[in-house]
Design a protein around this motif. Structure first.
Motif, PDB file in Angstrom:
ATOM      1  N   THR A 164      95.149 -35.629  30.730  1.00 34.25           N
ATOM      2  CA  THR A 164      94.338 -34.591  30.454  1.00 34.25           C
ATOM      3  C   THR A 164      94.573 -33.288  31.548  1.00 34.25           C
ATOM      4  OG1 THR A 164      92.324 -35.913  30.031  1.00 34.25           O
ATOM      5  CG2 THR A 164      91.670 -33.766  30.761  1.00 34.25           C
ATOM      6  N   ILE A 165      94.662 -32.226  31.168  1.00 32.36           N
ATOM      7  CA  ILE A 165      94.738 -31.079  31.806  1.00 32.36           C
ATOM      8  C   ILE A 165      93.628 -30.123  31.889  1.00 32.36           C
ATOM      9  CG2 ILE A 165      96.379 -28.928  32.098  1.00 32.36           C
ATOM     10  CD1 ILE A 165      98.517 -30.349  30.784  1.00 32.36           C
ATOM     11  N   TYR A 166      93.295 -29.793  32.985  1.00 33.84           N
ATOM     12  CA  TYR A 166      92.270 -28.957  32.997  1.00 33.84           C
ATOM     13  C   TYR A 166      92.470 -27.418  33.491  1.00 33.84           C
ATOM     14  CZ  TYR A 166      89.540 -33.405  33.576  1.00 33.84           C
ATOM     15  OH  TYR A 166      89.078 -34.602  33.235  1.00 33.84           O
TER      16      TYR A 166
ATOM     17  N   SER B 296     110.783 -23.331  27.578  1.00 29.96           N
ATOM     18  CA  SER B 296     109.516 -23.362  28.028  1.00 29.96           C
ATOM     19  C   SER B 296     108.513 -22.960  26.943  1.00 29.96           C
ATOM     20  CB  SER B 296     109.256 -22.493  29.367  1.00 29.96           C
ATOM     21  OG  SER B 296     110.255 -22.935  30.288  1.00 29.96           O
ATOM     22  N   PHE B 297     107.343 -23.175  26.937  1.00 27.87           N
ATOM     23  CA  PHE B 297     106.223 -22.916  25.964  1.00 27.87           C
ATOM     24  C   PHE B 297     105.049 -22.564  26.706  1.00 27.87           C
ATOM     25  CE2 PHE B 297     102.527 -24.345  23.229  1.00 27.87           C
ATOM     26  CZ  PHE B 297     102.757 -23.447  22.312  1.00 27.87           C
ATOM     27  N   LYS B 298     104.659 -21.452  26.510  1.00 32.09           N
ATOM     28  CA  LYS B 298     103.437 -21.054  27.188  1.00 32.09           C
ATOM     29  C   LYS B 298     102.167 -20.831  26.240  1.00 32.09           C
ATOM     30  CE  LYS B 298     105.598 -18.164  30.965  1.00 32.09           C
ATOM     31  NZ  LYS B 298     105.797 -17.047  31.573  1.00 32.09           N
ATOM     32  N   LEU B 299     101.074 -21.162  26.828  1.00 37.60           N
ATOM     33  CA  LEU B 299      99.890 -21.457  25.861  1.00 37.60           C
ATOM     34  C   LEU B 299      98.758 -20.752  26.779  1.00 37.60           C
ATOM     35  CD1 LEU B 299      98.673 -21.953  23.042  1.00 37.60           C
ATOM     36  CD2 LEU B 299      98.418 -24.099  23.808  1.00 37.60           C
TER      37      LEU B 299
ATOM     38  N   LYS C 210      92.185 -17.135  34.007  1.00 36.95           N
ATOM     39  CA  LYS C 210      93.377 -16.841  33.214  1.00 36.95           C
ATOM     40  C   LYS C 210      94.353 -17.859  33.072  1.00 36.95           C
ATOM     41  CE  LYS C 210      91.965 -12.043  33.042  1.00 36.95           C
ATOM     42  NZ  LYS C 210      92.276 -10.715  33.462  1.00 36.95           N
ATOM     43  N   ASP C 211      94.060 -19.186  33.241  1.00 36.00           N
ATOM     44  CA  ASP C 211      95.226 -20.188  33.146  1.00 36.00           C
ATOM     45  C   ASP C 211      95.898 -20.043  31.916  1.00 36.00           C
ATOM     46  OD1 ASP C 211      94.788 -21.285  35.772  1.00 36.00           O
ATOM     47  OD2 ASP C 211      92.931 -22.714  34.818  1.00 36.00           O
ATOM     48  N   VAL C 212      97.263 -20.239  32.120  1.00 43.28           N
ATOM     49  CA  VAL C 212      98.166 -20.525  30.854  1.00 43.28           C
ATOM     50  C   VAL C 212      98.734 -21.829  31.133  1.00 43.28           C
ATOM     51  CG1 VAL C 212     100.304 -19.293  29.951  1.00 43.28           C
ATOM     52  CG2 VAL C 212      98.170 -17.853  31.015  1.00 43.28           C
ATOM     53  N   LEU C 213      98.633 -22.664  30.001  1.00 38.95           N
ATOM     54  CA  LEU C 213      99.529 -23.862  30.138  1.00 38.95           C
ATOM     55  C   LEU C 213     101.019 -23.496  29.905  1.00 38.95           C
ATOM     56  CD1 LEU C 213      99.541 -26.989  30.161  1.00 38.95           C
ATOM     57  CD2 LEU C 213      99.069 -26.740  27.613  1.00 38.95           C
ATOM     58  N   VAL C 214     101.705 -24.019  30.757  1.00 43.58           N
ATOM     59  CA  VAL C 214     103.367 -23.749  30.539  1.00 43.58           C
ATOM     60  C   VAL C 214     103.958 -25.249  30.633  1.00 43.58           C
ATOM     61  CG1 VAL C 214     105.603 -22.872  31.427  1.00 43.58           C
ATOM     62  CG2 VAL C 214     103.302 -21.839  31.847  1.00 43.58           C
ATOM     63  N   LEU C 215     104.639 -25.616  29.403  1.00 44.90           N
ATOM     64  CA  LEU C 215     105.353 -26.913  29.386  1.00 44.90           C
ATOM     65  C   LEU C 215     107.030 -26.373  29.335  1.00 44.90           C
ATOM     66  CD1 LEU C 215     103.264 -28.575  26.612  1.00 44.90           C
ATOM     67  CD2 LEU C 215     103.423 -29.331  28.970  1.00 44.90           C
ATOM     68  N   LYS C 216     107.631 -27.124  30.271  1.00 45.46           N
ATOM     69  CA  LYS C 216     109.097 -26.960  30.213  1.00 45.46           C
ATOM     70  C   LYS C 216     109.737 -28.130  29.947  1.00 45.46           C
ATOM     71  CE  LYS C 216     112.926 -25.208  32.797  1.00 45.46           C
ATOM     72  NZ  LYS C 216     113.312 -24.593  34.007  1.00 45.46           N
TER      73      LYS C 216
ATOM     74  N   GLN D 143      89.054 -14.141  41.887  1.00 48.45           N
ATOM     75  CA  GLN D 143      90.131 -12.840  41.752  1.00 48.45           C
ATOM     76  C   GLN D 143      91.324 -13.413  41.581  1.00 48.45           C
ATOM     77  OE1 GLN D 143      89.421 -10.638  45.316  1.00 48.45           O
ATOM     78  NE2 GLN D 143      87.587  -9.893  44.766  1.00 48.45           N
ATOM     79  N   ARG D 144      91.931 -13.562  40.396  1.00 47.03           N
ATOM     80  CA  ARG D 144      93.111 -13.976  40.075  1.00 47.03           C
ATOM     81  C   ARG D 144      93.352 -13.307  38.446  1.00 47.03           C
ATOM     82  NH1 ARG D 144      93.187 -20.435  41.259  1.00 47.03           N
ATOM     83  NH2 ARG D 144      93.471 -20.185  43.466  1.00 47.03           N
ATOM     84  N   SER D 145      94.662 -12.639  38.439  1.00 44.32           N
ATOM     85  CA  SER D 145      95.059 -11.852  37.481  1.00 44.32           C
ATOM     86  C   SER D 145      95.213 -13.039  36.152  1.00 44.32           C
ATOM     87  CB  SER D 145      95.820 -10.851  37.487  1.00 44.32           C
ATOM     88  OG  SER D 145      97.122 -11.317  38.137  1.00 44.32           O
ATOM     89  N   SER D 146      96.244 -13.995  36.738  1.00 43.13           N
ATOM     90  CA  SER D 146      96.720 -15.125  35.754  1.00 43.13           C
ATOM     91  C   SER D 146      97.289 -16.213  36.741  1.00 43.13           C
ATOM     92  CB  SER D 146      97.726 -14.339  34.926  1.00 43.13           C
ATOM     93  OG  SER D 146      98.117 -15.407  33.961  1.00 43.13           O
ATOM     94  N   ARG D 147      97.156 -17.426  36.356  1.00 45.53           N
ATOM     95  CA  ARG D 147      97.532 -18.504  37.138  1.00 45.53           C
ATOM     96  C   ARG D 147      98.390 -19.461  35.937  1.00 45.53           C
ATOM     97  NH1 ARG D 147      93.831 -22.628  40.107  1.00 45.53           N
ATOM     98  NH2 ARG D 147      93.319 -22.989  38.065  1.00 45.53           N
ATOM     99  N   GLU D 148      99.572 -19.597  36.255  1.00 47.06           N
ATOM    100  CA  GLU D 148     100.255 -20.539  35.450  1.00 47.06           C
ATOM    101  C   GLU D 148     100.325 -21.905  35.828  1.00 47.06           C
ATOM    102  OE1 GLU D 148     104.187 -19.052  34.520  1.00 47.06           O
ATOM    103  OE2 GLU D 148     103.693 -17.483  33.175  1.00 47.06           O
ATOM    104  N   GLN D 149      99.990 -23.030  34.853  1.00 49.56           N
ATOM    105  CA  GLN D 149     100.067 -24.255  35.230  1.00 49.56           C
ATOM    106  C   GLN D 149     101.330 -25.091  34.577  1.00 49.56           C
ATOM    107  OE1 GLN D 149      97.573 -26.103  36.840  1.00 49.56           O
ATOM    108  NE2 GLN D 149      97.077 -24.229  37.552  1.00 49.56           N
TER     109      GLN D 149
END
Length: 149
Positions: free
Chosen positions: A62-64, A95-98, A70-76, A32-38
């Motif tokens: 490697t990033i998992y 930052s860039f979210k993917l 609903k993982d979102v990759l965030v690069l800052k 149960q998670r609506s979204s998780r930013e990595q």
């Protein structure tokens, strides 16, 4: 004076039942998670260190990620120069979210890596039972590893 062997046996059985119940709960309980930013950050001075010849390893190769949470990759980019990630140019301070919609292995060009490549592995939602128990175990192991580093 030692403990009665019968009591030891009862305690061992009770402990086994508790461990089994915890594993069963972990394997069957929904995610149960609506979204998780990595978030992964490129530190200031990365480009300068690399051009000076330092072997800079700031991001994992490697990033998992997982679709279920609903993982979102965030690069800052905290560096002084723009960084390239795939087709995107990330300016200093930006930052860039993917987000990802499909489970797959993705290869990206990444100027923050010495070899210029980064892999993102997006895992599918683990089904209840053994796959979900394995997924939660991997998540725990990766969290422990990142906490150790």
């Amino acid at each position: 004076m030692g403990m009665n062997p019968h009591r030891w046996r009862l305690r061992a059985i009770a402990a086994s039942v508790l461990v089994f119940a915890a594993l069963l709960l972990t394997a069957l309980s929904p995610i149960q998670r609506s979204s998780r930013e990595q978030l992964f950050e490129i530190p200031k001075g990365t480009w300068a260190r690399r051009t000076a010849g330092d072997a800079v390893e700031i991001l994992p190769n490697t990033i998992y990620l997982t679709l279920a949470v609903k993982d979102v990759l965030v690069l800052k980019n905290n560096d002084d120069v723009p960084q390239i990630f795939g087709p995107t140019l990330i300016m200093p301070g930006q930052s860039f979210k993917l987000p990802f919609d499909l489970a797959s292995d993705y290869q990206f060009a990444c100027s923050a890596h010495a070899d210029g490549q980064m892999t993102v592995i997006v895992e599918p939602e683990p089904t209840p039972g053994w796959p979900r128990l394995q997924w939660r175990s991997r998540q725990l192991w990766r969290a422990l590893q990142s906490g150790i580093q």
